[in-house]
Scaffold this active site. Structure first.
Site, mmCIF file in Angstrom:
data_model
loop_
_atom_site.group_PDB
_atom_site.id
_atom_site.type_symbol
_atom_site.label_atom_id
_atom_site.label_comp_id
_atom_site.label_asym_id
_atom_site.label_seq_id
_atom_site.Cartn_x
_atom_site.Cartn_y
_atom_site.Cartn_z
ATOM 1 N N ARG A 47 -78.402 54.773 -28.038
ATOM 2 C CA ARG A 47 -79.642 55.556 -28.053
ATOM 3 C C ARG A 47 -79.618 56.700 -27.034
ATOM 4 O O ARG A 47 -80.275 57.706 -27.216
ATOM 5 C CB ARG A 47 -80.831 54.636 -27.808
ATOM 6 N N LYS A 152 -69.678 38.050 -29.488
ATOM 7 C CA LYS A 152 -70.417 36.824 -29.260
ATOM 8 C C LYS A 152 -71.661 37.126 -28.440
ATOM 9 O O LYS A 152 -71.667 38.172 -27.796
ATOM 10 C CB LYS A 152 -69.546 35.783 -28.560
ATOM 11 N N LYS A 186 -56.092 36.254 -25.641
ATOM 12 C CA LYS A 186 -55.293 36.072 -24.417
ATOM 13 C C LYS A 186 -53.879 35.629 -24.797
ATOM 14 O O LYS A 186 -53.707 34.753 -25.645
ATOM 15 C CB LYS A 186 -55.950 35.018 -23.510
ATOM 16 N N ASP A 239 -72.519 29.586 -23.609
ATOM 17 C CA ASP A 239 -71.738 30.718 -23.128
ATOM 18 C C ASP A 239 -70.226 30.454 -23.199
ATOM 19 O O ASP A 239 -69.456 31.361 -23.478
ATOM 20 C CB ASP A 239 -72.156 31.021 -21.676
ATOM 21 N N HIS A 244 -65.162 29.540 -26.456
ATOM 22 C CA HIS A 244 -63.849 29.540 -25.806
ATOM 23 C C HIS A 244 -63.230 28.134 -25.701
ATOM 24 O O HIS A 244 -62.077 27.927 -26.059
ATOM 25 C CB HIS A 244 -63.939 30.142 -24.408
#
Ligand code: BG6
Length: 492
Positions: A47, A152, A186, A239, A244
Site C-alpha cells: 500500500r 505460513k 534448509k 508457530d 517445522h
C-alpha cells in the site's frame, strides 16, 4: 520492453520485514549465482506509495544489511533494475489496477508469473480471489504458468486450514499452490533425505527393533520481539510444531519414496502424518509440558494474564509397523540458552553386556545426532575400548561429519533461495500440499485444546537463557527417558 516469454515474480507485502530480510536478499544471491531465469523481473506490491527507484534504494539498504559478506555494489547495480514497484491494496479490485497496467506494459504477448503472498494471513483468500477476478492467474498455456507461494501460518486450526484450502482452490489448481515451510528449504533438512535414502547403512536399523526413541529439538535464543501480538495468539505449538517440527518428523520417519518427485515425497509424508496417533484429551494433557519465559507477560502485544506457551515438549506415537512403541519427543522454545535444531536418534542398548561397568555407571547406548543448525553436522556415538587400562574399560567415542569441514568454502545458503528457485522451476517437492497441512493441524489440535481451554494449566516459567522449564525434565522422567545433550551449539 515487451518479451513474449518474460518471467515475473510479484511480491505482495513488499514493504514488510520478510521481503527485506529474506526474499530480496535471497533473489539477489540467486542472481549472483546466475540462477535466476534470464530477464526475470521482481515487482513489489504494497500500500505504501513508492517509485521504482525508491523501492530499489530501500531494498539496496536491506540487502546491504542482511546479505552479509555477499554484498557487492557491482552485483547490486546489475540486480537492482530488475526491481519494480506498484502500489495498491491487493485485497481490493482497484488495488490491483497498477499491477495490471504493469503487466500490460511489460509482458507483451505474455509471461509466466510467480506471486508471493508475504502478507497478513487474513488477506490470503481475498488476494487470491482478486487476482483470479482480474484474470491474472488464468493459465493461457503451460509455459505461461501462474504459481502462488503462500507463507505460513496457513490457517490457525484444522477447520480454518480446510476453509482456506477450499477458498483458494476455487481459483487455483493444487499444482499452482506452493505453501511454504522454510525449514524444508534448509540444506540439512534436505540432507536428512539423502542421509536416509542415499545410504544403506542405517535404513535396516531405522525401526522399532533398533530405535528406542527419537528427539527433535528446535531451540531458539530470540524472544518474541516486535511480534508479541501475533505470537500471543499463536504460541509455540502453532508457530513451530504444526509446521517445522512435524515436517522434520515426517522426513525422519516416513517410508522411502520411489522417486524424488513432489507427489511421491508428499504422499509418503502424508502417510506418516496419518499414522501419528491423534491423542484423546486425557492423553494429550499427559503428553505435553509447557513453559513461558520470564518476562513474557510484559512483552509488547502480550496479554498480561496470557497462558500462551513459549516452550512446549510433546510426545507423539506413530501407529505403524515400523514405529510401533517408539515415542517421538518434540520440543521447541524461545529465549533458550542456544539456537540449536537437532534430531537425535537413540538406539536400543545391546541385549546383553558382557563387560562390567564401574559401580553406578550406565552404558551409553548408540546415538545418532543430526544437527540442522547452526553447526550443520552428523554425530554417531558408539562404545570403544579405552587403550592400555588395567582392566577392560569401555567409553563412548564419536564419529562426526561437519558440513563446514567437508564442504569448506561452500557456505550454507539461505533456505529461501532453494524455495524460490524451486517455485520458479515448478518443483513443489519442498512445499506443503493441502492434505499435509490439514493433517498436521489435526495432530496439533488436541495439544492446542489443552493449552487453550478455560482451565488450561499455567505454563511453567523458565529463566531466560535456560534450556526451558525444569518440569520438562520431569516430563521425560515420567516417560522413562531423558533429554539428550545437544551438539549444535558446540564450536565447529
Ligand atoms: C518462523 C517462526 O516460522 O521460524 C519464528 O514464526 C521462528 O517464530 C522462526 O523464530 C525460526 O526460523 P529459523 O530459520 O531461524 O530457525
Amino acid at each position: 520492453m515487451s518479451n513474449p516469454l518474460s518471467k515475473t515474480i510479484v511480491i505482495f507485502g513488499a514493504s514488510g520485514d520478510l521481503t527485506a530480510r529474506k526474499l530480496i536478499p535471497s533473489l539477489y544471491r540467486l542472481d549472483r549465482k546466475n540462477r535466476l531465469p534470464e530477464g526475470v523481473r521482481i515487482v513489489g506490491v504494497s500500500r505504501t506509495k513508492l517509485s521504482h527507484l525508491e523501492f530499489q534504494s530501500r531494498m539496496g539498504a536491506a540487502v546491504k544489511q542482511f546479505a552479509g559478506a555477499d554484498w557487492n555494489q557491482e552485483d547490486w547495480d546489475q540486480f537492482a533494475p530488475r526491481l519494480q514497484y506498484c502500489s495498491g491494496d491487493a485485497s481490493t479490485s482497484e488495488g490491483l489496477a497498477s499491477l495490471e497496467e504493469w503487466f500490460k506494459a511489460h509482458e507483451g504477448a505474455g509471461g509466466a508469473r510467480l506471486f508471493y503472498l508475504s502478507v497478513s494471513p487474513d488477506l490470503y483468500g481475498s488476494i487470491v480471489s482478486q487476482l483470479a477476478g482480474a484474470g491474472l492467474t488464468k493459465v493461457p498455456s503451460p509455459e505461461l504458468w501462474r504459481r502462488i507461494i503462500i507463507e505460513k501460518p496457513f490457517g490457525h486450526n484444522t477447520l480454518s486450514a480446510q476453509l482456506l484450502n477450499e477458498e483458494i482452490r476455487q481459483f487455483l489448481k493444487e499444482d499452482q499452490i506452493y505453501r511454504i515451510d522454510h525449514y524444508l528449504g534448509k540444506e540439512t533438512v534436505q540432507n536428512l533425505l539423502v542421509f536416509r535414502f542415499g545410504n544403506t547403512l542405517f535404513e535396516p536399523l531405522w525401526n522399532a527393533n533398533y530405535i528406542d526413541h527419537v528427539q527433535i529439538t528446535v531451540a531458539e535464543t530470540v524472544k518474541v520481539g516486535s511480534r508479541g501480538d501475533y505470537y500471543d495468539r499463536a504460541g509455540v505449538l502453532r508457530d513451530m510444531f504444526q509446521n517445522h517440527l512435524l515436517q522434520i518428523m515426517a522426513i525422519v520417519a516416513m517410508e522411502a519414496p520411489a522417486r524424488y518427485s513432489a507427489d511421491m515425497l508428499r504422499n509418503e509424508k502424508v502417510k506418516l502424518l496419518e499414522a501419528i496417533t491423534i491423542p484423546d484429551p486425557k492423553e494429550a494433557s499427559e503428553s505435553i509440558w509447557t513453559g513461558q519465559y520470564e518476562g513474557y507477560l510484559a512483552e509488547k502485544g502480550v496479554r498480561p494474564d496470557s497462558k500462551t506457551p513459549t516452550y512446549s515438549a510433546i510426545r507423539l506415537n506413530v501407529d505403524n509397523w515400523r514405529w510401533r512403541g517408539v515415542p517421538f519427543f518434540l520440543r521447541s522454545g524461545k529465549a533458550l540458552s542456544s539456537r540449536t535444531s537437532e534430531v537425535q536418534i537413540q538406539f536400543r542398548c545391546p541385549p546383553h553386556l558382557m563387560f562390567s561397568l564401574p559401580p553406578g555407571e550406565k552404558l551409553e547406548c548408540n546415538r545418532l545426532a543430526i544437527s540442522i543448525q547452526p553447526n550443520e553436522s552428523i554425530h554417531l556415538r558408539f562404545q570403544s575400548k579405552v587403550p592400555d587400562q588395567e582392566k577392560m574399560t569401555i567409553a563412548p567415542s564419536e564419529m562426526e561429519f561437519q558440513y563446514g569441514k567437508s564442504y569448506s568454502g561452500v557456505p550454507i545458503p539461505e533456505a529461501y533461495e532453494r524455495l524460490l528457485q524451486d517455485a520458479l522451476g515448478g518443483d513443489a517437492s519442498l512445499f506443503m500440499r493441502s492434505d499435509e497441512i490439514e493433517r498436521s493441524w489435526a495432530i496439533i489440535e488436541p495439544f492446542l485444546n489443552v493449552t487453550e481451554s478455560p482451565d488450561a494449566p499455567i505454563p511453567e516459567e523458565y529463566p531466560l537463557g535456560s534450556m526451558g522449564p525444569v518440569g520438562a525434565d520431569g516430563f521425560m522422567d515420567k516417560n522413562l527417558r531423558e533429554w539428550l545433550p545437544l551438539y549444535g551449539n558446540r564450536p565447529s
